[in-house]
Design an enzyme around this catalytic site. Structure first.
Site, PDB file in Angstrom:
ATOM      1  N   HIS A 173       0.810  -1.216   0.000  1.00  0.00           N
ATOM      2  CA  HIS A 173       0.000   0.000   0.000  1.00  0.00           C
ATOM      3  C   HIS A 173       0.845   1.268   0.000  1.00  0.00           C
ATOM      4  CE1 HIS A 173       0.455  -0.484   4.497  1.00  0.00           C
ATOM      5  NE2 HIS A 173       0.559   0.830   4.420  1.00  0.00           N
ATOM      6  N   ASP A 203       0.118  -7.679   1.307  1.00  0.00           N
ATOM      7  CA  ASP A 203       0.575  -6.294   1.464  1.00  0.00           C
ATOM      8  C   ASP A 203       2.099  -6.193   1.457  1.00  0.00           C
ATOM      9  OD1 ASP A 203       0.177  -3.573   1.590  1.00  0.00           O
ATOM     10  OD2 ASP A 203      -0.014  -3.520   3.772  1.00  0.00           O
ATOM     11  N   SER A 280       4.941   2.536   7.773  1.00  0.00           N
ATOM     12  CA  SER A 280       4.582   1.339   7.014  1.00  0.00           C
ATOM     13  C   SER A 280       5.732   0.868   6.137  1.00  0.00           C
ATOM     14  CB  SER A 280       3.377   1.615   6.114  1.00  0.00           C
ATOM     15  OG  SER A 280       2.188   1.347   6.781  1.00  0.00           O
TER      16      SER A 280
END
Length: 442
Positions: A173, A203, A280
């Site tokens: 993402h 992911d 992230s």
């Protein structure tokens, strides 16, 4: 789980306190109190190209502390000598050693995404944007559709280098849909990045850069970690590069459904290390500086609940992305529900269910996709899966993990319980259909 943000300065209020051994119970209590203040506010989302998360781990065993020159062999009480040694070497604790060792291999990833925006629409009505901007969502005037470039920031870590190119692992993402990717190293180098592949099911993504003398990170074994071990995170939360936070591993084997990401085939590591948007894709580290996870999600409205993809899973996916540019996941075509005594009673008491269950444990098939491998094999709604490929399964997560490790196109045995009898079937998984961007949010 993809989000974007406008260019604007963002502040991070994370605070990190490294734990130390002390000579008295009072000092130890103060140290623990300071450590617990390190991981605060969080929000659930598999944070986007701009809103990205990160957690870190420190393994159970600390590296031996250096012997203090204050220690005297004539000291009768060994605990006093040990305390002096610890205090004298406190300025070189294992967290700083990990940061010095691993920090150069942790990178900042900037992703530019071109999107079409209806200038006549108030973007505060868009829940996708509202999740990030809140009440600060930009207002648009009336007019025709226009294209805008949105900037996103995340983290990543270099896992390999062949002398002229390097591979970076990050979250899907973070770079999904990006038209331009740049990578900034701790030493100040900024290098154009190329996305080798992304896998939205887990992911995980791989970005490649071309440069020499690239530092790399050592990969650990996420199968060996245990709750209670220390955890370290390094990343770029809220635009603050090279931020370090510390905590512990709070749990392992957290399923996607437990954290609100049922479409992800991952058993997550849970940590209380402080993480924020921008982390992230960053590494989750043990006390020796080995990466044991990739930070990916936080729970909205909670404190101390962050999640990372185990490095064993992330590396398996990354290797396939490097080799093939994509990952094919096995697909049966069923929707499953974990059986409970309440669900059993509800089904058995429903006159329209046309089904009687003789157990309150296992995985109930709630739906079979038409023309799917499961349908072709004869699996029906109301069947209870009890084993996959010869191994007993107790819940839907175990079924999913068992299917994930099977080979596409190869027949696998599945035992089901139907109307009080065991039935053996053979199913041949196919490649799962791709997940569209609009399906990413949990």
């Amino acid at each position: 789980m993809s989000e974007s943000q406008e260019n604007s300065p963002i502040e991070d209020r994370s605070e990190v306190t490294a734990p130390h051994n002390k000579t008295s119970q009072s000092l130890r209590n103060n140290s623990l109190k300071a450590l617990h203040q390190g991981s605060k506010y969080l929000s659930l989302l598999l944070l986007s190209t701009i809103a990205s998360c990160s957690f870190g781990y420190l393994a159970a065993k600390e590296e031996p502390l250096q012997k203090s020159t204050l220690e005297s062999p004539a000291v009768a009480n060994p605990s006093i000598a040990s305390s002096k040694s610890i205090l004298a070497s406190a300025n070189t604790n294992f967290i700083t050693q990990v940061v010095d060792k691993v920090g150069p291999a942790v990178v900042r990833i900037n992703a530019s995404t071109t999107v079409a925006v209806d200038s006549g629409t108030d973007e505060t009505d868009n829940p996708y944007l509202r999740r990030f901007f809140g009440n600060r969502a930009p207002q648009q005037g009336s007019g025709a559709t226009e294209r805008q470039i949105r900037q996103g920031t995340g983290s990543g870590f270099i896992v390999s280098s062949n002398g002229s190119t390097g591979q970076i692992m990050t979250n899907a993402h973070v770079v999904s849909g990006a038209t331009k990717v740049t990578v900034t190293l701790k030493d100040g180098r900024t290098i154009a990045g190329k996305v080798r592949g992304i896998d939205r099911v887990t992911d995980v993504a791989v970005v490649e850069i071309a440069d020499k003398n690239l530092p790399t990170i050592q990969v650990g074994d996420s199968e060996k970690i245990k709750p209670g071990e220390w955890a370290i995170a390094i990343g770029n939360p809220l635009g603050l590069d090279n931020t370090v936070t510390a905590g512990i591993i709070s749990g392992t084997g957290r399923t996607g459904s437990e954290i609100g990401a049922a479409d992800k085939r991952v058993n997550y590591i849970q940590t209380d290390a402080a993480i924020n948007p921008g982390n992230s894709g960053g590494p989750l580290l043990d006390a020796s500086g080995r990466v044991i996870g990739m930070n990916t999600a936080i729970l909205r409205g909670t404190q101390g609940l962050g999640f990372a993809i185990p490095i064993n899973t992330a590396q398996r996916i990354a290797n396939q992305l490097i080799a093939n540019g994509k990952v094919d996941h096995p697909f049966l075509g069923v929707q499953m529900i974990n059986l409970t005594p309440e669900l059993k009673n509800q089904v058995n008491s429903d006159p329209n269910a046309n089904l009687k269950l003789d157990t309150d444990k296992g995985t109930l098939i709630a739906r079979v996709v038409r023309n799917s491998p499961a349908a072709s094999a004869g699996i029906k709604t109301g069947d209870i899966i009890t084993s996959v490929n010869g191994k007993a399964v107790q819940n839907s997560n175990q079924v999913q993990q068992a299917i994930e490790t099977t080979k596409i196109g190869s027949s696998i045995p599945i035992r089901i319980r139907r109307n009080g009898q065991d039935v053996d079937l053979n199913v041949t998984p196919v490649a799962a259909p791709p997940i569209a961007d609009s399906q990413e949010s949990p």
